[in-house]
Scaffold this active site. Structure first.
Site, PDB file in Angstrom:
ATOM      1  N   SER A  14      25.932 -42.378  13.363  1.00  0.00           N
ATOM      2  CA  SER A  14      25.129 -41.140  13.402  1.00  0.00           C
ATOM      3  C   SER A  14      24.354 -40.887  12.112  1.00  0.00           C
ATOM      4  CB  SER A  14      25.996 -39.904  13.678  1.00  0.00           C
ATOM      5  OG  SER A  14      26.725 -40.076  14.848  1.00  0.00           O
ATOM      6  N   CYS A 381      14.642 -30.502  37.112  1.00  0.00           N
ATOM      7  CA  CYS A 381      15.448 -31.354  37.975  1.00  0.00           C
ATOM      8  C   CYS A 381      16.541 -30.535  38.660  1.00  0.00           C
ATOM      9  CB  CYS A 381      15.963 -32.550  37.194  1.00  0.00           C
ATOM     10  SG  CYS A 381      16.190 -33.971  38.266  1.00  0.00           S
ATOM     11  N   GLU A 405      24.869 -32.655  47.213  1.00  0.00           N
ATOM     12  CA  GLU A 405      25.598 -33.153  46.039  1.00  0.00           C
ATOM     13  C   GLU A 405      26.911 -32.366  45.876  1.00  0.00           C
ATOM     14  OE1 GLU A 405      23.384 -32.987  42.333  1.00  0.00           O
ATOM     15  OE2 GLU A 405      24.986 -33.979  41.217  1.00  0.00           O
ATOM     16  N   HIS A 515      11.332 -34.892  34.972  1.00  0.00           N
ATOM     17  CA  HIS A 515      11.741 -34.548  33.599  1.00  0.00           C
ATOM     18  C   HIS A 515      10.535 -34.576  32.659  1.00  0.00           C
ATOM     19  CE1 HIS A 515      16.148 -34.557  34.036  1.00  0.00           C
ATOM     20  NE2 HIS A 515      15.928 -35.442  34.992  1.00  0.00           N
ATOM     21  N   GLU A 517      10.218 -33.388  29.841  1.00  0.00           N
ATOM     22  CA  GLU A 517      10.582 -33.502  28.411  1.00  0.00           C
ATOM     23  C   GLU A 517      10.433 -34.928  27.892  1.00  0.00           C
ATOM     24  OE1 GLU A 517      12.640 -32.908  30.902  1.00  0.00           O
ATOM     25  OE2 GLU A 517      14.701 -33.591  30.580  1.00  0.00           O
TER      26      GLU A 517
HETATM   27  N1  GLN Z   1      22.126 -34.079  40.216  1.00  0.00           N
HETATM   28  C1  GLN Z   1      20.782 -33.909  40.694  1.00  0.00           C
HETATM   29  C2  GLN Z   1      20.309 -35.145  41.443  1.00  0.00           C
HETATM   30  O1  GLN Z   1      20.818 -36.200  41.277  1.00  0.00           O
HETATM   31  C3  GLN Z   1      19.838 -33.586  39.563  1.00  0.00           C
HETATM   32  C4  GLN Z   1      19.682 -34.687  38.573  1.00  0.00           C
HETATM   33  C5  GLN Z   1      19.049 -34.270  37.299  1.00  0.00           C
HETATM   34  O2  GLN Z   1      19.007 -33.085  36.981  1.00  0.00           O
HETATM   35  N2  GLN Z   1      18.561 -35.216  36.523  1.00  0.00           N
HETATM   36  O3  GLN Z   1      19.413 -35.081  42.194  1.00  0.00           O
END
Ligand code: GLN
Length: 544
Positions: A14, A381, A405, A515, A517
């Site tokens: 680190s 997500c 899920e 995502h 980010e």
């Molecule tokens: N668990 C959710 C999925 O697999 C969201 C995944 C995530 O936030 N990267 O679809």
């Protein structure tokens, strides 16, 4: 032919080897050279995709769908060079390739051994696709002395010999700790670490020393003497206020100059680091004060679990002239009734990605709270999927709305995707298949709807964003949810996969299936983050 810079670490983990590699690459780039960064991870997982973010930090995803080490995020942010699948390898991947080759009969008749077979594969990985790059910076994960890292160290040792001094250099990053009792910086751990490196045949050319204060000249001389390096090749890497100061400091310390001298390259000119100076100036002097952003997640114990997210918020803060203060809210451990108190002085709420049912209740409560109190909400997500479930339950009256899920059910609002299109080809998955490397991964196209907030933020009709998820919002509910007040402002080009959803009856409420980010860079701030912080700032200023 490319010149290779091998970066190893010692004393403790680190120390920020990734940041060090990325910053050195940025200075070389500022001198007009092309760069590529690579990370060799000694652990046995085939990739970090199955590792817990609380143990290993975030999994960074590339455009081409690789699940990689978070250091690749630093590489992209500092150099603006898109990382690829071929820029991160682990012992697990090397071995799985090796064993596949052995089963195929590629080594027929031979005994397969670490040297030369494993090391040959590692060397081939390091050298692959590097012809058109001036500098390849290759970071070895972990610290010298780690058992599983030995084949990697052996490979770079061999490469140093094969490439020759004019095409290879070794940089070793260590810690020079300050001992309050002795009131002294201590060089012994550095000496030991370099000794250990030399025992396996690697003599570093440059020793980069992390320290929390100036290293006096006599201590640098000591390190030089014991480690067998020139005094000017003992470079201090002092703690800084902004990570974006590191490239500037490296140049001031002569790090880039020593690298160029080693390769007999011109070094008299100054690199063009003006843009870094301007960035740091903005970072350290935000003219509009602070904005409080709540991150409601479940990996809040380790900031590295949200590395790219934090950096994207940091970039967006700099772009808005404001410091983003993160208020961590652990989604696993609060009652709904506590939310008003927890989110008291919050100007924006972000629910990031995540896996599993833990903390889901808390995240949904945060989405409700943001919606009802007109606080800017950014769902990423899982944060988007939960905002949809929240709206389905509370706006559309589908009480049982859930994701498969968390609960197996027929026709879920968020369900497992078993088939989707990628360009012209079709990707398929089965519900009981492997978990590693089987999500919808990497960059996919998304069509934006005219007249929506998302379209006005992106100012484009088509965008590409990076994905990493297994479940999708079920398009069968699109109409019902739209009647309940949501707008699906981004869809996959075939119209089957909802990618962005927003709530036009709210000042700023956006959920994205991807995502964003991963694509934010300090010099090219992601538009969604930038606008989220702008809206949060507006919330702050109308509030007070
Ligand atoms: N668990 C959710 C999925 O697999 C969201 C995944 C995530 O936030 N990267 O679809």
């Amino acid at each position: 032919m490319a010149r290779f810079i091998f970066i190893t670490g010692g004393v403790v983990s680190s120390l920020g080897k990734g940041l060090a590699s990325a910053s050195l690459a940025a200075v070389l780039q500022a001198r007009g050279y092309s760069v590529r960064l690579r990370k060799l991870d000694p652990y046995l997982n085939v990739d970090p995709g199955t590792m817990s973010p609380t143990q290993h930090g975030e999994v960074f995803v590339t455009d081409d769908g690789a699940e990689t080490d978070l250091d690749l995020g630093h590489y992209e942010r500092f150099t603006d060079v898109d990382a690829r699948q071929g820029d991160n390898v682990t012992t697990g991947r090397i071995y799985s390739n090796l064993i596949a080759k052995e089963r195929r009969g590629d080594y027929l008749g031979g005994t397969v051994q670490v040297i030369p077979h494993v090391t040959d594969l590692i060397k081939a990985f390091i050298l692959s696709n590097t012809e058109d790059t001036d500098f390849v910076l290759c970071e070895i994960g972990g610290t010298v002395g780690d058992i599983e890292a030995l084949p990697f160290f052996e490979s770079i040792r061999q490469l140093g010999f094969e490439l020759g001094k004019d095409h290879a250099i070794y940089v070793h990053l260590t810690l020079v700790p300050y001992l309050p009792a002795a009131k002294e910086l201590k060089t012994k751990p550095t000496q030991h670490s370099v000794k250990e490196l030399r025992e396996i045949g690697i003599q570093p050319d440059i020793v980069l020393c992390r320290a929390d204060r100036e290293i006096p000249a006599n201590e640098k001389q000591k390190i030089a003497l014991f480690c067998n390096v020139a005094e000017e090749c003992v470079i201090s890497a002092l703690d800084v206020k902004s990570i974006y100061q590191v490239p500037i400091k490296y140049h001031e310390e002569g790090f880039d100059i020593q690298i160029l001298k080693h390769f007999n390259l011109p070094h008299e000119n100054k690199p063009n680091i003006k843009k870094w100076e301007n960035l740091v100036e903005r970072d350290l002097n935000p003219e509009s004060g602070e904005v409080n952003i709540a991150v409601v997640g479940k990996y809040t114990g380790l900031a590295d679990a949200y590395k790219s997210l934090l950096e994207a918020l940091h970039h967006a803060g700099m772009a808005n002239g404001v410091k983003v203060k993160i208020i961590w809210v652990n989604a696993r451990s609060f009652l709904k009734e506590e939310l008003p108190q927890k989110l008291q002085n919050v100007h924006g709420i972000l629910v990031p990605g995540g896996f599993g049912e833990d903390g889901v209740k808390g995240k949904i409560a945060a989405a409700t709270y943001a919606r009802e109190n007109n606080i800017p909400y950014f769902g990423i997500c899982l944060g988007m999927q939960l905002a949809i479930i929240e709206a389905a339950r509370n706006l559309a009256g589908i009480e049982k709305a859930n994701s498969s899920e968390f609960k197996k059910m027929d026709n879920p609002v968020v369900g497992l995707m078993t088939e989707w299109e990628k360009g012209d080809s079709k990707e398929t998955r089965s519900a009981d298949g492997d978990l590693g490397g089987t999500m919808r991964l990497g960059a996919y196209e998304c069509k934006l709807k005219r007249g929506t907030l998302a379209r006005s933020i992106y100012k484009k009709d088509l965008i590409w964003e990076r994905h990493r998820h297994r479940y999708e919002v079920n398009v069968d509910y699109k109409q019902t949810l739209e009647e309940a007040g949501l707008v699906f402002s981004g869809m996959s080009p075939d119209g089957n996969l909802p990618e962005i959803v927003e709530n036009p009856n709210h000042p700023w409420f956006i959920g994205v299936q991807f995502h964003p980010e991963f694509k934010s860079r300090p010099f090219e701030v992601h538009p969604l983050f930038k606008d989220f912080i702008r809206a949060s700032l507006e919330k702050r200023d109308t509030h007070s």
